[in-house]
Design a protein around this motif. Structure first.
Motif, short mmCIF file in Angstrom:
data_model
loop_
_atom_site.label_atom_id
_atom_site.label_comp_id
_atom_site.label_asym_id
_atom_site.label_seq_id
_atom_site.Cartn_x
_atom_site.Cartn_y
_atom_site.Cartn_z
N LEU A 194 21.61 25.81 -36.76
CA LEU A 194 22.21 25.29 -35.53
C LEU A 194 23.07 26.39 -34.93
N LEU A 195 22.87 26.66 -33.65
CA LEU A 195 23.60 27.72 -32.95
C LEU A 195 24.70 27.14 -32.08
N PRO A 196 25.69 27.96 -31.70
CA PRO A 196 26.75 27.46 -30.81
C PRO A 196 26.24 26.89 -29.49
N LEU A 230 29.48 24.83 -33.35
CA LEU A 230 29.96 26.00 -34.10
C LEU A 230 29.96 25.72 -35.60
N LEU A 231 30.45 24.57 -35.97
CA LEU A 231 30.48 24.13 -37.36
C LEU A 231 30.29 22.63 -37.33
N ALA A 232 29.12 22.18 -37.72
CA ALA A 232 28.79 20.76 -37.64
C ALA A 232 29.80 19.94 -38.44
N PRO A 233 30.06 18.70 -38.02
CA PRO A 233 31.03 17.88 -38.74
C PRO A 233 30.62 17.64 -40.18
N GLY A 234 31.64 17.44 -41.02
CA GLY A 234 31.42 17.21 -42.44
C GLY A 234 32.43 17.98 -43.26
N PRO A 235 32.31 17.94 -44.60
CA PRO A 235 33.28 18.60 -45.46
C PRO A 235 33.11 20.12 -45.45
N ALA A 236 34.23 20.81 -45.64
CA ALA A 236 34.23 22.27 -45.76
C ALA A 236 35.44 22.65 -46.61
N LEU A 237 35.47 23.90 -47.05
CA LEU A 237 36.62 24.44 -47.76
C LEU A 237 37.48 25.24 -46.80
N ILE A 238 38.80 25.11 -46.92
CA ILE A 238 39.72 25.90 -46.11
C ILE A 238 40.46 26.87 -47.01
N PHE A 239 40.54 28.12 -46.59
CA PHE A 239 41.21 29.19 -47.32
C PHE A 239 42.18 29.90 -46.38
N VAL A 240 43.27 30.40 -46.94
CA VAL A 240 44.12 31.37 -46.27
C VAL A 240 43.95 32.69 -46.99
N GLY A 258 40.56 27.44 -52.38
CA GLY A 258 40.01 26.63 -51.30
C GLY A 258 40.23 25.15 -51.55
N MET A 259 40.52 24.42 -50.49
CA MET A 259 40.71 22.98 -50.57
C MET A 259 39.77 22.31 -49.58
N GLN A 260 39.26 21.14 -49.96
CA GLN A 260 38.28 20.48 -49.11
C GLN A 260 38.95 19.76 -47.95
N VAL A 261 38.44 19.99 -46.77
CA VAL A 261 38.89 19.32 -45.56
C VAL A 261 37.70 18.64 -44.91
N MET A 262 37.99 17.70 -44.03
CA MET A 262 36.94 17.08 -43.23
C MET A 262 36.97 17.68 -41.83
N VAL A 263 35.85 18.23 -41.42
CA VAL A 263 35.70 18.76 -40.07
C VAL A 263 35.16 17.64 -39.19
N GLY A 264 35.83 17.40 -38.08
CA GLY A 264 35.39 16.35 -37.18
C GLY A 264 35.95 15.00 -37.57
#
Length: 630
Positions: A234-236, A547-557, A566-572
């Protein structure tokens, strides 16, 4: 005024933190153990051979095999699915219900993982079973139309369930998550074999949840026989890049229109040539523009795939790497080649934005069979044991490196898989170029259960412990603040200038692909303080779910090349359907506070502590009092 500005900034930041405190993550910890950086460590044996795997939550990797005579059992028959718990290094068998041989998979926008397609019911040696409805020694119903669903858990009680909706018959399908959180399912064949043919081809795509009949895809019709597991992103723009055999198109699935792009140069990248493929990091610096890279594969013309005289395990692989930016150009460009030719190499994002290439073979392709020239049953030989790391920011000619990297001792060829873990290591398992369970001292490439972790260079460093990361990331919306202590910044406030907040979706790994793998950097500015602490001011995602389809992802600093855990977040929204988009919140300009009075030197570190207290449930009044020194 120079003194009041930091106080105003801290107070306004605290006000926002108070408003969002219930929506922030706990503070990431340090890794549970250490590992020798640049090396692979064998951490145990999987219960089933890892033909497919994915990170379902922060602690559990889910493994799916084809139906075969694995020693692990469930319900009186061999198991072909399992859960691997990372903290305890423990496992349990799971019931995948139907034959998952060469299925595809991805995650829905609500966090449910989906495993789609498979093969006919089989018995010993992978032979077709007498009954396609179960029974016999393996008790595996036909899986070609199956849609299997899993909601990952931490209590050991979740398992696969079958969706009442079914797909068209699909063996080797590709699955991509769309901007509304639904899935598109592309291609595959109906019965199986080394490569596809017109008598069994399924050159269509469909959707899950179901949304009408299957739609014919001309590129999948034209690109026999190497059109299985078509490489799809999937593209932007909301369109899909679709690459199959030598051809490439942009697919507008809303209008069912395909627009031709240039043919891919140098090599076939789809299965069974099986190049490593990845979408490059989407960052503010490149305006979140999608560029896709293909590395390796094999230069095989369509007629050669079915030539009886072709001795596949002696075929040279390609070292070529090429890129395409399909929303702005129809043409490929050459990039630095791999250190050696490689088929079945996995490309895995590290949290730093660098890309790890591992697994695969230097000769041959994916697949297995009983021909006299096969290596046992393998169509590949000469395993690629030594990984390499690609740095997208390095100048041309210097992007691949093996500095500090050691070889694995485990051949990882056909039916291997890998995924990034929350601690920044990489989980590696599988390899089984055999029709059934096949082990023994005279088997060169056995059914492989040994499971490894690879430890990148940053692994043993003290990790940043950021405070203020959101549990949910929206498309647009207000910015948020992340505080970093002097220890997080390695005692040097200037390190905040290059610190970043990134989202990584590790994807569904099978057959040298991680379907859905993405890396997105969030836009941020910084405020650095004299006491070597600082605050990152962070935008949420741009208001574009493609850009990033909804669903779980890991967030890092990431600070100074070292990622937090990394901790799991929900996108969307966490739901399927059109995602809400919002205006992008303002970010203050980056600044380094050069001079503070004694009473304000500790403002940033006090702010960090205050956010820790918020996460622990302390009152906001105590936070303000701590910062102001009341």
């Amino acid at each position: 005024m120079p003194l009041l500005l930091p106080f105003y900034f801290v107070l306004s930041t605290i006000a926002l933190t108070l408003a969002q405190s219930t929506d922030t993550l706990s503070i990431p910890a340090q890794p549970l153990h250490t590992g020798a950086v640049g090396t692979f460590e064998i951490i145990g044996a999987s219960l089933v051979s890892a033909q497919q795997l994915f990170l379902g939550n922060e602690n559990n990797v889910y493994i799916v095999d084809k139906v075969e005579n694995n020693p692990a059992r469930i319900k009186g028959h061999p198991a072909w699915a399992s859960e691997y718990s990372l903290d305890s290094n423990s496992q349990r068998t799971m019931d995948a219900r139907t034959n998952t041989f060469c299925a595809g998979g991805n995650v829905l926008g609500n966090g449910t993982w989906v495993n789609i397609g498979g093969n006919q019911a089989v018995t010993y040696g992978g032979a077709q079973a007498d009954s396609q409805w179960g029974g016999g020694p393996y008790d595996n119903p036909d899986g070609r139309r199956s849609i299997r669903l899993l909601n990952p858990c931490d209590d050991g009680k979740c398992d696969w369930i079958l969706s009442p909706a079914v797909t068209d018959q699909r063996w080797y399908p590709t699955v991509e998550t769309l901007e509304d959180g639904s899935l598109i399912i592309l291609g595959g064949c109906r019965f199986g074999g080394y490569v596809n043919d017109a008598n069994q081809d399924n050159p269509t795509y469909e959707f899950f949840p179901p949304n009408g009949a299957s739609v014919l895809s001309p590129i999948l019709q034209r690109t026999l026989p190497a059109n299985l597991y078509p490489l799809t992103w999937l593209l932007p723009s909301g369109k899909l890049l679709l690459q199959s055999n030598w051809e490439t198109v942009l697919l507008d699935y809303h209008t069912n229109k395909e627009t031709a792009l240039d043919d891919i140069p140098d090599a076939v990248r789809t299965y069974p040539a099986s190049a490593g493929t990845i979408m490059m990091p989407l960052t503010p610096a490149n305006n979140w523009t999608a560029t896709v890279m293909f590395c390796g594969g094999a230069n095989v013309k369509p007629s050669r795939w079915t030539q009886p005289s072709w001795i596949i395990p002696t075929n040279p692989t390609s070292a070529s790497c090429v890129k395409i930016t399909p929303d702005s150009s129809k043409s490929y460009v050459k990039d630095d080649p791999l250190p050696e030719g490689r088929s079945m190499g996995n490309l895995i994002f590290l949290p730093t934005g660098k890309i790890l290439c591992l697994n695969g073979a230097k000769l041959g392709t994916a697949g297995y069979g009983n021909q006299s020239w096969a290596i046992g049953q393998s169509y590949a030989d000469d395993p690629a044991f030594t990984p390499a790391i690609y740095d997208p920011s390095a100048p041309a000619g210097q992007r691949w490196s093996r500095d500090g990297l050691s070889a694995s001792t485990v051949p990882r060829m056909y039916h291997s898989a890998a995924t990034l873990l929350p601690d920044g290591s990489v989980f590696v398992s599988g390899s089984n170029p055999n029709s059934d369970f096949n082990v023994g001292p005279n088997i060169k490439y056995e059914t492989e259960y040994r499971t490894e972790r690879f430890y990148p260079s940053y692994y043993n460093e003290r990790r940043p412990e950021p405070v203020g990361l959101l549990k949910k990331i929206s498309y647009g919306g207000p910015s948020f603040q992340v505080s970093l202590t002097s220890e997080d910044l390695f005692g040097k406030v200037d390190n905040i200038k290059d610190a970043s907040v990134v989202l990584v979706r590790p994807g569904f790994s099978t057959h040298a692909m991680n379907m859905g793998q993405r890396y997105v950097q969030l836009e941020s500015t910084y405020t650095g303080f004299q006491n070597n602490t600082g605050i990152l001011n962070v935008s949420q995602l741009p208001p574009n779910p493609a850009l990033l389809a909804p669903g779980p992802a890991l967030i890092f600093v990431v600070v100074n090349g070292v990622p937090s855990i990394g901790m799991q977040v929900m996108v969307g929204s966490g739901k399927l359907g059109d995602q809400k988009t919002l205006p992008i919140g303002d970010l203050p300009a980056s600044s380094m506070v050069q001079s503070l009075s004694d009473s304000s030197k500790n403002a940033a570190s006090s702010f960090h502590q205050s956010q820790q207290w918020l996460n622990a449930g302390a009152w906001g009044v105590a936070v303000i009092a701590a910062v102001l020194g009341w």
